[in-house]
Design an enzyme around this catalytic site. Structure first.
Site, PDB file in Angstrom:
ATOM      1  N   TYR A  87      49.353  10.495  68.189  1.00 37.81           N
ATOM      2  CA  TYR A  87      47.934  11.082  68.793  1.00 37.81           C
ATOM      3  C   TYR A  87      46.249  10.278  68.265  1.00 37.81           C
ATOM      4  O   TYR A  87      45.709   9.814  69.192  1.00 37.81           O
ATOM      5  CB  TYR A  87      47.445  12.364  68.319  1.00 37.81           C
ATOM      6  CG  TYR A  87      46.202  13.254  68.961  1.00 37.81           C
ATOM      7  CD1 TYR A  87      45.981  13.386  70.192  1.00 37.81           C
ATOM      8  CD2 TYR A  87      45.352  12.941  68.051  1.00 37.81           C
ATOM      9  CE1 TYR A  87      44.770  13.445  70.222  1.00 37.81           C
ATOM     10  CE2 TYR A  87      44.163  13.686  68.377  1.00 37.81           C
ATOM     11  CZ  TYR A  87      44.174  13.572  69.507  1.00 37.81           C
ATOM     12  OH  TYR A  87      42.363  14.160  70.137  1.00 37.81           O
ATOM     13  N   GLN A 122      34.874  15.715  59.566  1.00 38.71           N
ATOM     14  CA  GLN A 122      36.089  16.122  59.042  1.00 38.71           C
ATOM     15  C   GLN A 122      36.736  15.805  57.175  1.00 38.71           C
ATOM     16  O   GLN A 122      37.852  16.076  57.431  1.00 38.71           O
ATOM     17  CB  GLN A 122      36.648  14.369  59.629  1.00 38.71           C
ATOM     18  CG  GLN A 122      36.678  13.511  61.282  1.00 38.71           C
ATOM     19  CD  GLN A 122      37.160  15.076  61.809  1.00 38.71           C
ATOM     20  OE1 GLN A 122      37.790  15.360  60.939  1.00 38.71           O
ATOM     21  NE2 GLN A 122      37.494  14.847  63.347  1.00 38.71           N
ATOM     22  N   LYS A 175      32.162   9.697  60.324  1.00 39.87           N
ATOM     23  CA  LYS A 175      33.141  11.140  60.363  1.00 39.87           C
ATOM     24  C   LYS A 175      32.976  12.392  59.679  1.00 39.87           C
ATOM     25  O   LYS A 175      33.687  12.673  59.267  1.00 39.87           O
ATOM     26  CB  LYS A 175      33.699  10.816  61.504  1.00 39.87           C
ATOM     27  CG  LYS A 175      33.931  10.208  61.827  1.00 39.87           C
ATOM     28  CD  LYS A 175      33.321  10.457  63.730  1.00 39.87           C
ATOM     29  CE  LYS A 175      33.980   9.087  64.627  1.00 39.87           C
ATOM     30  NZ  LYS A 175      33.783  10.100  66.156  1.00 39.87           N
ATOM     31  N   THR A 203      47.555  21.033  65.461  1.00 45.81           N
ATOM     32  CA  THR A 203      47.760  22.229  64.626  1.00 45.81           C
ATOM     33  C   THR A 203      48.757  23.395  64.077  1.00 45.81           C
ATOM     34  O   THR A 203      49.230  23.805  63.563  1.00 45.81           O
ATOM     35  CB  THR A 203      46.546  22.820  65.130  1.00 45.81           C
ATOM     36  OG1 THR A 203      45.100  21.956  64.666  1.00 45.81           O
ATOM     37  CG2 THR A 203      46.109  23.590  63.280  1.00 45.81           C
ATOM     38  N   LYS A 225      46.086  17.950  72.137  1.00 47.89           N
ATOM     39  CA  LYS A 225      45.147  17.916  70.293  1.00 47.89           C
ATOM     40  C   LYS A 225      45.455  19.103  69.354  1.00 47.89           C
ATOM     41  O   LYS A 225      45.843  19.390  68.522  1.00 47.89           O
ATOM     42  CB  LYS A 225      43.991  17.373  70.471  1.00 47.89           C
ATOM     43  CG  LYS A 225      43.202  18.032  68.975  1.00 47.89           C
ATOM     44  CD  LYS A 225      41.842  17.186  69.064  1.00 47.89           C
ATOM     45  CE  LYS A 225      41.405  17.294  68.024  1.00 47.89           C
ATOM     46  NZ  LYS A 225      39.404  16.842  67.696  1.00 47.89           N
ATOM     47  N   HIS A 259      40.693  19.269  54.324  1.00 45.82           N
ATOM     48  CA  HIS A 259      41.351  17.585  54.048  1.00 45.82           C
ATOM     49  C   HIS A 259      41.183  16.592  52.779  1.00 45.82           C
ATOM     50  O   HIS A 259      42.751  16.414  52.642  1.00 45.82           O
ATOM     51  CB  HIS A 259      40.208  17.141  55.513  1.00 45.82           C
ATOM     52  CG  HIS A 259      40.683  15.462  55.295  1.00 45.82           C
ATOM     53  ND1 HIS A 259      41.244  14.760  55.927  1.00 45.82           N
ATOM     54  CD2 HIS A 259      40.321  14.165  54.185  1.00 45.82           C
ATOM     55  CE1 HIS A 259      41.493  13.336  56.163  1.00 45.82           C
ATOM     56  NE2 HIS A 259      40.494  13.251  55.153  1.00 45.82           N
ATOM     57  N   GLN A 286      51.754  21.853  63.415  1.00 49.96           N
ATOM     58  CA  GLN A 286      51.330  22.225  61.259  1.00 49.96           C
ATOM     59  C   GLN A 286      52.197  23.219  60.589  1.00 49.96           C
ATOM     60  O   GLN A 286      52.556  23.049  59.838  1.00 49.96           O
ATOM     61  CB  GLN A 286      50.449  21.564  61.148  1.00 49.96           C
ATOM     62  CG  GLN A 286      50.343  19.901  61.134  1.00 49.96           C
ATOM     63  CD  GLN A 286      48.214  19.417  60.871  1.00 49.96           C
ATOM     64  OE1 GLN A 286      47.897  19.676  61.577  1.00 49.96           O
ATOM     65  NE2 GLN A 286      48.323  18.544  60.798  1.00 49.96           N
ATOM     66  N   HIS A 340      44.422  18.552  51.152  1.00 49.74           N
ATOM     67  CA  HIS A 340      45.809  19.005  50.984  1.00 49.74           C
ATOM     68  C   HIS A 340      46.043  17.311  50.989  1.00 49.74           C
ATOM     69  O   HIS A 340      46.750  16.874  50.185  1.00 49.74           O
ATOM     70  CB  HIS A 340      45.839  18.156  52.766  1.00 49.74           C
ATOM     71  CG  HIS A 340      47.342  18.718  53.248  1.00 49.74           C
ATOM     72  ND1 HIS A 340      48.113  18.991  53.354  1.00 49.74           N
ATOM     73  CD2 HIS A 340      47.314  17.833  54.436  1.00 49.74           C
ATOM     74  CE1 HIS A 340      49.489  18.620  53.632  1.00 49.74           C
ATOM     75  NE2 HIS A 340      48.864  18.183  55.091  1.00 49.74           N
TER      76      HIS A 340
END
Length: 263
Positions: free
Chosen positions: A184, A139, A136, A205, A201, A144, A208, A147
């Site tokens: 989730y 992603q 993936k 975000t 979904k 990502h 967050q 963080h």
């Protein structure tokens, strides 16, 4: 040159020795070297992993992902409970709370909650490895990696120097968000037939972004309030939250608003 190097080492040693004596003996806390090594290994895996997987089939991790994500839900729920209950029993102030460096039961309970929160950030690096093994690669964004990679340093410093006090606010909010987030992911890992129940979904975000705004307001207030909590820590968290708000806002726009316009 040698003298300057010795002075730098001496300053570093003094800085390490001025940490929280209660948490110094705990795993990964006393020195930043172990965390730095973990970070370097993480970056190497991020760089090498996709290349090693390029000509291989994605690894089927369905069972692993279900167990992992729901285990993270349980861990997040435990930390949320510890932050919330300990701060409540300790009569913490929501706006300004100095660190209690004593060895009282409640002070130690809060310090342990902070350590678990820090260690959970180390565990969460596994998210990236799962992306790589499942190919993936879309992603593996800068957001990502940034963080996940920086959070281990942020909370190493938190446990090392300010294990408690108003740090609890970040712990309470973030663990609550992670209960929902990993729930989730756990449901999504069960299979495609769960997608019809996962319409929310995009709101993850949004949630967050709301938490980062709360952190920004909380630390921003304490930058100007007379609070016996390290100013440098508040300033760093404030700046860090600005970067996350920018990155997550861009992600939200690219993932939802931009695609909606194109349609």
């Amino acid at each position: 040159m040698a003298s300057a190097w010795q002075m730098a080492l001496s300053a570093l040693q003094r800085n390490l020795d001025n940490g929280d004596k209660r948490t110094d003996p705990w795993l990964l806390v006393y020195s930043p070297v172990p965390v730095a090594l973990i970070f370097l290994v993480y970056l190497c895996v991020v760089w090498v992993g996709p290349r090693l997987m390029k000509h291989r089939e994605p690894v089927d991790l369905k069972a692993v992902l279900i167990v992992y994500n729901f285990a993270m839900v349980v861990l997040s729920a435990y930390m949320f409970h510890e932050f919330l209950v300990t701060s409540w029993l300790s009569n913490y102030s929501l706006l300004c709370q100095p660190v209690d460096y004593s060895t009282s039961p409640l002070a130690m309970r809060m310090a342990r909650a902070c350590w678990w929160f820090f260690f959970s950030k180390v565990i969460e690096l596994t998210d990236t490895f799962f992306f790589i093994l499942r190919k993936k690669n879309s992603q593996l964004t800068f957001l990502h990696v940034y963080h996940h990679g920086t959070m281990i340093f942020n909370w190493w410093a938190g446990v090392k120097y300010v294990a408690g006090g108003q740090s609890f606010f970040i712990g309470v909010v973030n663990t609550f968000v992670h209960i929902i987030m990993y729930s989730y992911y756990g449901l999504a890992a069960i299979g495609p037939h769960m997608q019809k129940y996962l319409w929310w979904k995009r709101y993850l975000t949004s949630l967050q972004l709301v938490q980062f705004m709360l952190f920004l307001l909380h630390t921003g207030y304490n930058l100007f309030a007379e609070c016996n909590f390290p100013y440098s820590m508040n300033a760093f968290v404030f700046g860090y939250c600005v970067t996350l708000i920018i990155l997550f806002s861009n992600f939200y726009y690219q993932s939802y608003l931009s695609k909606k316009k194109q349609k």
